[in-house]
Design a protein around this motif. Structure first.
Motif, mmCIF file in Angstrom:
data_model
loop_
_atom_site.group_PDB
_atom_site.id
_atom_site.type_symbol
_atom_site.label_atom_id
_atom_site.label_comp_id
_atom_site.label_asym_id
_atom_site.label_seq_id
_atom_site.Cartn_x
_atom_site.Cartn_y
_atom_site.Cartn_z
ATOM 1 N N ARG A 1 0.807 -1.227 0.000
ATOM 2 C CA ARG A 1 0.000 0.000 0.000
ATOM 3 C C ARG A 1 0.834 1.268 0.000
ATOM 4 O O ARG A 1 0.358 2.318 -0.420
ATOM 5 C CB ARG A 1 -0.948 0.000 1.186
ATOM 6 C CG ARG A 1 -0.287 0.095 2.541
ATOM 7 C CD ARG A 1 -1.323 0.112 3.660
ATOM 8 N NE ARG A 1 -0.696 0.279 4.965
ATOM 9 C CZ ARG A 1 -1.375 0.388 6.099
ATOM 10 N NH1 ARG A 1 -2.696 0.320 6.076
ATOM 11 N NH2 ARG A 1 -0.749 0.538 7.246
ATOM 12 N N VAL A 2 2.087 1.179 0.463
ATOM 13 C CA VAL A 2 2.942 2.366 0.442
ATOM 14 C C VAL A 2 3.643 2.522 -0.905
ATOM 15 O O VAL A 2 4.313 3.526 -1.135
ATOM 16 C CB VAL A 2 3.993 2.298 1.572
ATOM 17 C CG1 VAL A 2 3.320 2.239 2.926
ATOM 18 C CG2 VAL A 2 4.929 1.109 1.391
ATOM 19 N N ARG A 3 3.469 1.535 -1.802
ATOM 20 C CA ARG A 3 4.116 1.589 -3.115
ATOM 21 C C ARG A 3 3.103 1.475 -4.245
ATOM 22 O O ARG A 3 3.442 1.039 -5.339
ATOM 23 C CB ARG A 3 5.155 0.458 -3.215
ATOM 24 C CG ARG A 3 6.288 0.572 -2.230
ATOM 25 C CD ARG A 3 7.341 -0.486 -2.433
ATOM 26 N NE ARG A 3 6.852 -1.821 -2.139
ATOM 27 C CZ ARG A 3 6.650 -2.758 -3.051
ATOM 28 N NH1 ARG A 3 6.865 -2.501 -4.331
ATOM 29 N NH2 ARG A 3 6.215 -3.958 -2.711
#
Length: 272
Positions: A37-39
């Motif tokens: 989710r952070v990428r």
């Protein structure tokens, strides 16, 4: 090490075990999702490069010099479903392979995963679900391009189209899991990509209709899972339901199930 894979019918068909495998799979997937989710922007962008180049070069460039295709009104419309299949294949395979390979060979955290007291099939399914999420993220961006290019919203968002896309992601994420468990170095991943993914990108019915080829070429192309995805997505997007090639669904599902058996067995015997 996870418990050994038990393929006995009475054991695996019991509802408590199925429920346990499902919840454990979601646990593995959630751990992967926290990293994904952070990428999200990076994943979407990396998976869009090749499809956009192919759309510009073949759909808008070469396509203007070609006649009306067998499916769709223009050559651009013809290749758009193939580009969606291609983008999902590439990111599902590469993302899953590199994720497992990195954990095994570099961060050395894969041993901790193998020590979890959960079924090997749950390990496999959790990794595949993460691969499917990668594929859907990338494909969604290409689908937006396809809708803007053709104006056919329901053609690219109908349930049959999405089901085929999920099956395609499951197959290539499964291949990515098996490849990731077997490669001995990052360089080895390149061999899988060069001899499996790149040829399939051009031979999987993404740029041409396989039915127009001689029988001996058809026999080769219909071994490739991407061929069935391209045929199915194209039909789901443009053709009436009566002309849909229903054989594509059980074939892709069978491939996904076979890979699940192989992948679970691999997890149950993995030594890292």
């Amino acid at each position: 090490m996870p418990q050994k894979l038990d393929l006995s019918l009475s054991h695996n068909c019991s509802f408590p075990l199925v429920q346990e495998i499902w919840f454990d799979s979601l646990t593995i997937f959630w751990g992967e999702w926290l990293d994904l989710r952070v990428r999200v922007k990076q994943i979407i962008a990396s998976g869009m490069v090749s499809p956009i180049i192919y759309i510009l070069a073949f759909g808008l460039g070469l396509g203007n010099s070609l006649g009306k295709p067998t499916v769709g009104d223009t050559y651009l419309e013809f290749i758009l479903p193939g580009m969606i299949a291609l983008s999902s294949m590439t990111i599902c395979f590469a993302g899953t392979t590199f994720s497992i390979c990195g954990d095994r060979l570099y961060s050395k955290t894969f041993e901790e995963l193998l020590l979890l007291p959960i079924h090997p099939l749950a390990l496999y399914l959790g990794k595949v679900m993460a691969g499917v999420a990668r594929g859907l993220l990338t494909s969604s961006a290409v689908i937006v391009i396809a809708i803007l290019s053709t104006g056919k919203i329901f053609g690219f968002l109908n349930p049959l189209f999405l089901l085929l896309l999920i099956l395609n992601c499951s197959v290539f994420a499964g291949l990515g899991v098996i490849a990731g468990l077997n490669v001995s170095s990052i360089e080895s991943v390149g061999l899988y990509n060069n001899f499996l993914i790149v040829p399939m990108s051009f031979l999987g019915g993404t740029f041409f209709d396989p039915s127009s080829l001689p029988i001996y070429f058809k026999a080769l192309l219909y071994v490739l899972p991407l061929t069935y995805t391209s045929l199915g997505l194209r039909a789901a997007a443009y053709l009436p339901l009566q002309q849909f090639p229903w054989f594509t669904l059980p074939i892709l599902l069978s491939m996904a199930l076979i890979l699940a058996i192989i992948g679970a067995h691999q997890f149950s015997n993995q030594q890292d």
